[in-house]
Design a protein around this motif. Structure first.
Motif, PDB file in Angstrom:
ATOM      1  N   TYR A 128       0.820  -1.216   0.000  1.00 41.16           N
ATOM      2  CA  TYR A 128       0.000   0.000   0.000  1.00 41.16           C
ATOM      3  C   TYR A 128       0.851   1.263   0.000  1.00 41.16           C
ATOM      4  O   TYR A 128       0.524   2.234  -0.687  1.00 41.16           O
ATOM      5  CB  TYR A 128      -0.924  -0.013   1.224  1.00 41.16           C
ATOM      6  CG  TYR A 128      -1.967   1.070   1.213  1.00 41.16           C
ATOM      7  CD1 TYR A 128      -3.177   0.887   0.544  1.00 41.16           C
ATOM      8  CD2 TYR A 128      -1.755   2.280   1.858  1.00 41.16           C
ATOM      9  CE1 TYR A 128      -4.144   1.882   0.525  1.00 41.16           C
ATOM     10  CE2 TYR A 128      -2.709   3.284   1.845  1.00 41.16           C
ATOM     11  CZ  TYR A 128      -3.902   3.073   1.185  1.00 41.16           C
ATOM     12  OH  TYR A 128      -4.849   4.069   1.163  1.00 41.16           O
ATOM     13  N   SER A 231     -11.042   9.248  11.397  1.00 41.26           N
ATOM     14  CA  SER A 231     -11.023   7.788  11.355  1.00 41.26           C
ATOM     15  C   SER A 231     -11.732   7.150  12.538  1.00 41.26           C
ATOM     16  O   SER A 231     -12.026   5.941  12.503  1.00 41.26           O
ATOM     17  CB  SER A 231      -9.572   7.292  11.321  1.00 41.26           C
ATOM     18  OG  SER A 231      -8.914   7.584  12.548  1.00 41.26           O
ATOM     19  N   TRP A 278      -7.275   0.997   4.484  1.00 34.56           N
ATOM     20  CA  TRP A 278      -8.469   1.153   3.652  1.00 34.56           C
ATOM     21  C   TRP A 278      -9.497   2.081   4.284  1.00 34.56           C
ATOM     22  O   TRP A 278     -10.687   1.990   3.990  1.00 34.56           O
ATOM     23  CB  TRP A 278      -9.092  -0.214   3.394  1.00 34.56           C
ATOM     24  CG  TRP A 278      -8.135  -1.163   2.755  1.00 34.56           C
ATOM     25  CD1 TRP A 278      -7.650  -1.115   1.484  1.00 34.56           C
ATOM     26  CD2 TRP A 278      -7.529  -2.315   3.365  1.00 34.56           C
ATOM     27  NE1 TRP A 278      -6.781  -2.157   1.255  1.00 34.56           N
ATOM     28  CE2 TRP A 278      -6.687  -2.914   2.393  1.00 34.56           C
ATOM     29  CE3 TRP A 278      -7.613  -2.913   4.628  1.00 34.56           C
ATOM     30  CZ2 TRP A 278      -5.933  -4.056   2.647  1.00 34.56           C
ATOM     31  CZ3 TRP A 278      -6.863  -4.045   4.875  1.00 34.56           C
ATOM     32  CH2 TRP A 278      -6.040  -4.609   3.904  1.00 34.56           C
ATOM     33  N   GLU A 280     -10.099   5.399   3.996  1.00 37.94           N
ATOM     34  CA  GLU A 280     -10.797   6.349   3.119  1.00 37.94           C
ATOM     35  C   GLU A 280     -11.832   5.668   2.226  1.00 37.94           C
ATOM     36  O   GLU A 280     -12.988   6.114   2.173  1.00 37.94           O
ATOM     37  CB  GLU A 280      -9.788   7.125   2.286  1.00 37.94           C
ATOM     38  CG  GLU A 280      -8.964   8.108   3.102  1.00 37.94           C
ATOM     39  CD  GLU A 280      -8.081   8.972   2.219  1.00 37.94           C
ATOM     40  OE1 GLU A 280      -8.276   8.948   0.976  1.00 37.94           O
ATOM     41  OE2 GLU A 280      -7.211   9.668   2.753  1.00 37.94           O
ATOM     42  N   PRO A 281     -11.496   4.595   1.497  1.00 42.29           N
ATOM     43  CA  PRO A 281     -12.535   3.954   0.672  1.00 42.29           C
ATOM     44  C   PRO A 281     -13.673   3.366   1.494  1.00 42.29           C
ATOM     45  O   PRO A 281     -14.833   3.409   1.067  1.00 42.29           O
ATOM     46  CB  PRO A 281     -11.770   2.866  -0.094  1.00 42.29           C
ATOM     47  CG  PRO A 281     -10.491   2.676   0.638  1.00 42.29           C
ATOM     48  CD  PRO A 281     -10.166   3.994   1.253  1.00 42.29           C
ATOM     49  N   LEU A 282     -13.366   2.822   2.676  1.00 44.41           N
ATOM     50  CA  LEU A 282     -14.436   2.281   3.517  1.00 44.41           C
ATOM     51  C   LEU A 282     -15.362   3.396   4.006  1.00 44.41           C
ATOM     52  O   LEU A 282     -16.589   3.216   4.053  1.00 44.41           O
ATOM     53  CB  LEU A 282     -13.843   1.531   4.711  1.00 44.41           C
ATOM     54  CG  LEU A 282     -13.271   0.143   4.427  1.00 44.41           C
ATOM     55  CD1 LEU A 282     -12.575  -0.416   5.656  1.00 44.41           C
ATOM     56  CD2 LEU A 282     -14.366  -0.808   3.967  1.00 44.41           C
ATOM     57  N   THR A 283     -14.788   4.542   4.357  1.00 41.90           N
ATOM     58  CA  THR A 283     -15.606   5.664   4.805  1.00 41.90           C
ATOM     59  C   THR A 283     -16.494   6.170   3.679  1.00 41.90           C
ATOM     60  O   THR A 283     -17.681   6.452   3.885  1.00 41.90           O
ATOM     61  CB  THR A 283     -14.706   6.801   5.330  1.00 41.90           C
ATOM     62  OG1 THR A 283     -13.929   6.323   6.431  1.00 41.90           O
ATOM     63  CG2 THR A 283     -15.552   7.986   5.796  1.00 41.90           C
ATOM     64  N   ARG A 284     -15.925   6.292   2.470  1.00 36.96           N
ATOM     65  CA  ARG A 284     -16.727   6.734   1.325  1.00 36.96           C
ATOM     66  C   ARG A 284     -17.847   5.750   1.029  1.00 36.96           C
ATOM     67  O   ARG A 284     -18.983   6.146   0.733  1.00 36.96           O
ATOM     68  CB  ARG A 284     -15.838   6.892   0.095  1.00 36.96           C
ATOM     69  CG  ARG A 284     -14.899   8.101   0.151  1.00 36.96           C
ATOM     70  CD  ARG A 284     -14.369   8.421  -1.229  1.00 36.96           C
ATOM     71  NE  ARG A 284     -13.606   7.314  -1.792  1.00 36.96           N
ATOM     72  CZ  ARG A 284     -12.301   7.152  -1.650  1.00 36.96           C
ATOM     73  NH1 ARG A 284     -11.590   8.040  -0.969  1.00 36.96           N
ATOM     74  NH2 ARG A 284     -11.676   6.122  -2.187  1.00 36.96           N
ATOM     75  N   TRP A 285     -17.547   4.440   1.123  1.00 42.22           N
ATOM     76  CA  TRP A 285     -18.575   3.415   0.890  1.00 42.22           C
ATOM     77  C   TRP A 285     -19.679   3.515   1.919  1.00 42.22           C
ATOM     78  O   TRP A 285     -20.868   3.433   1.600  1.00 42.22           O
ATOM     79  CB  TRP A 285     -17.924   2.038   0.921  1.00 42.22           C
ATOM     80  CG  TRP A 285     -18.902   0.903   0.868  1.00 42.22           C
ATOM     81  CD1 TRP A 285     -19.567   0.449  -0.230  1.00 42.22           C
ATOM     82  CD2 TRP A 285     -19.323   0.096   1.975  1.00 42.22           C
ATOM     83  NE1 TRP A 285     -20.394  -0.608   0.123  1.00 42.22           N
ATOM     84  CE2 TRP A 285     -20.255  -0.841   1.466  1.00 42.22           C
ATOM     85  CE3 TRP A 285     -19.019   0.071   3.338  1.00 42.22           C
ATOM     86  CZ2 TRP A 285     -20.875  -1.779   2.282  1.00 42.22           C
ATOM     87  CZ3 TRP A 285     -19.620  -0.866   4.136  1.00 42.22           C
ATOM     88  CH2 TRP A 285     -20.535  -1.778   3.612  1.00 42.22           C
ATOM     89  N   TYR A 286     -19.293   3.693   3.189  1.00 40.28           N
ATOM     90  CA  TYR A 286     -20.272   3.769   4.272  1.00 40.28           C
ATOM     91  C   TYR A 286     -21.158   5.017   4.123  1.00 40.28           C
ATOM     92  O   TYR A 286     -22.376   4.953   4.263  1.00 40.28           O
ATOM     93  CB  TYR A 286     -19.552   3.778   5.607  1.00 40.28           C
ATOM     94  CG  TYR A 286     -20.472   3.931   6.809  1.00 40.28           C
ATOM     95  CD1 TYR A 286     -21.301   2.898   7.214  1.00 40.28           C
ATOM     96  CD2 TYR A 286     -20.517   5.122   7.532  1.00 40.28           C
ATOM     97  CE1 TYR A 286     -22.147   3.018   8.305  1.00 40.28           C
ATOM     98  CE2 TYR A 286     -21.363   5.261   8.620  1.00 40.28           C
ATOM     99  CZ  TYR A 286     -22.170   4.216   8.995  1.00 40.28           C
ATOM    100  OH  TYR A 286     -23.014   4.351  10.072  1.00 40.28           O
TER     101      TYR A 286
END
Length: 291
Positions: A128, A231, A278, A280-286
């Motif tokens: 990453y 976060s 992960w 940022e992508p998890l937050t955007r998905w949520y």
């Protein structure tokens, strides 16, 4: 550093192989840390107690040095000292078929498991982050979280000797904005501590029981210092989900008695590591689901 960048850019496979081997060595050291640090703390507390109360009828503490390096590792069943060939990460356990070479008593499979987890988690972090201070910090965070996870599972303890340096290091790294801005890191550290502190006292006032320990506050504060206040909601949600899944699994497998308290620190550590990679992508998905 130039050599590392050269390996990363021209010999990708060699870079990851060397990193994986180094992480296995770190995992071997983490096994020592996980086992010995709680014992070292217990002996220190006993010594402080005896010095403070000066009670002559207390049994004397062992005089021989006991730290992360002395005495040498030995079989707890027969006392056989582990040789260098018997201490090769992962391979020695497989070669010995999980048994002591002297008395053939079983050696816990957790030792190679910690080494393997350390290597796999380190490789995931290296995949990453490119080489640099950000990667070095992320690897160190990964290793400390792994140690805290197993110490808390064993002893229901998150030592200040690990959580507090982790907190301050996160703030220091974010002076230059390695992961988040310094403002977000400071707010994250304060908010992380205060969130769980408030939940702790609300639960205690309502039930008269303690739902978690102060080490959990400090660990979430450390994660906030590394990853910022943004976060924290994700870490709390993920830790609750991980805790529910693992808790149900342990109960089903009958490895966790209902009367035995379950540590919350490992779930915070796992959630914090997931957020490191992960978040940022998890937050955007949520947020997309909510929207």
């Amino acid at each position: 550093m130039d050599l590392i960048f050269m390996l990363y850019s021209q010999y990708h496979w060699l870079y990851f192989c060397l990193l994986g081997l180094f992480a296995l060595l770190v995992g071997s050291f983490l096994n020592v840390l996980i086992h010995r640090l709680p014992i070292m703390l217990e002996r220190s507390w006993q010594q402080e107690y005896q010095d403070y109360f000066a009670q002559g009828d207390n049994p004397p503490l062992p005089a021989e040095p006991y730290n992360l390096f002395l005495p040498r590792s030995a079989c707890p069943h027969c006392g056989h000292q582990i040789t260098a060939l018997e201490n090769i990460p992962l391979l020695s356990w497989l070669f010995l078929k999980g048994r002591c070479s002297a008395c053939h008593h079983p050696i816990s499979a957790r030792y190679p498991l910690v080494e393997l987890l350390c290597a796999l988690a380190s490789l995931a972090v290296a995949a990453y982050y490119p080489p640099g201070w950000t990667l070095a910090g992320a690897l160190l965070l990964t290793w400390v979280l792994l140690a805290l996870t197993f110490i808390d599972f064993d002893k229901l303890l998150l030592p200040d000797q690990l959580t507090l340096p982790l907190l301050w290091l996160g703030l220091l790294l974010n002076i230059s904005g390695q992961y988040v801005s310094l403002t977000d890191a400071v707010i994250g550290a304060a908010s992380g501590y205060m969130v769980l502190w408030s939940i702790y006292w609300a639960f205690k006032l309502l039930t008269g029981k303690e739902g978690m320990g102060y080490g959990d506050f400090k660990l979430l504060a450390a994660l906030g210092a590394w990853l910022g206040w943004q976060s924290l909601p994700l870490i709390l949600i993920l830790s609750s989900c991980v805790g529910a899944v693992l808790g149900i699994t342990l109960v089903v497998m009958k490895r966790q008695h209902q009367e035995k308290p379950m540590p919350f620190g490992p779930y915070l550590a796992i959630a914090g590591w997931i957020a490191l990679l992960w978040g940022e992508p998890l937050t955007r998905w949520y947020l997309g689901l909510l929207g």
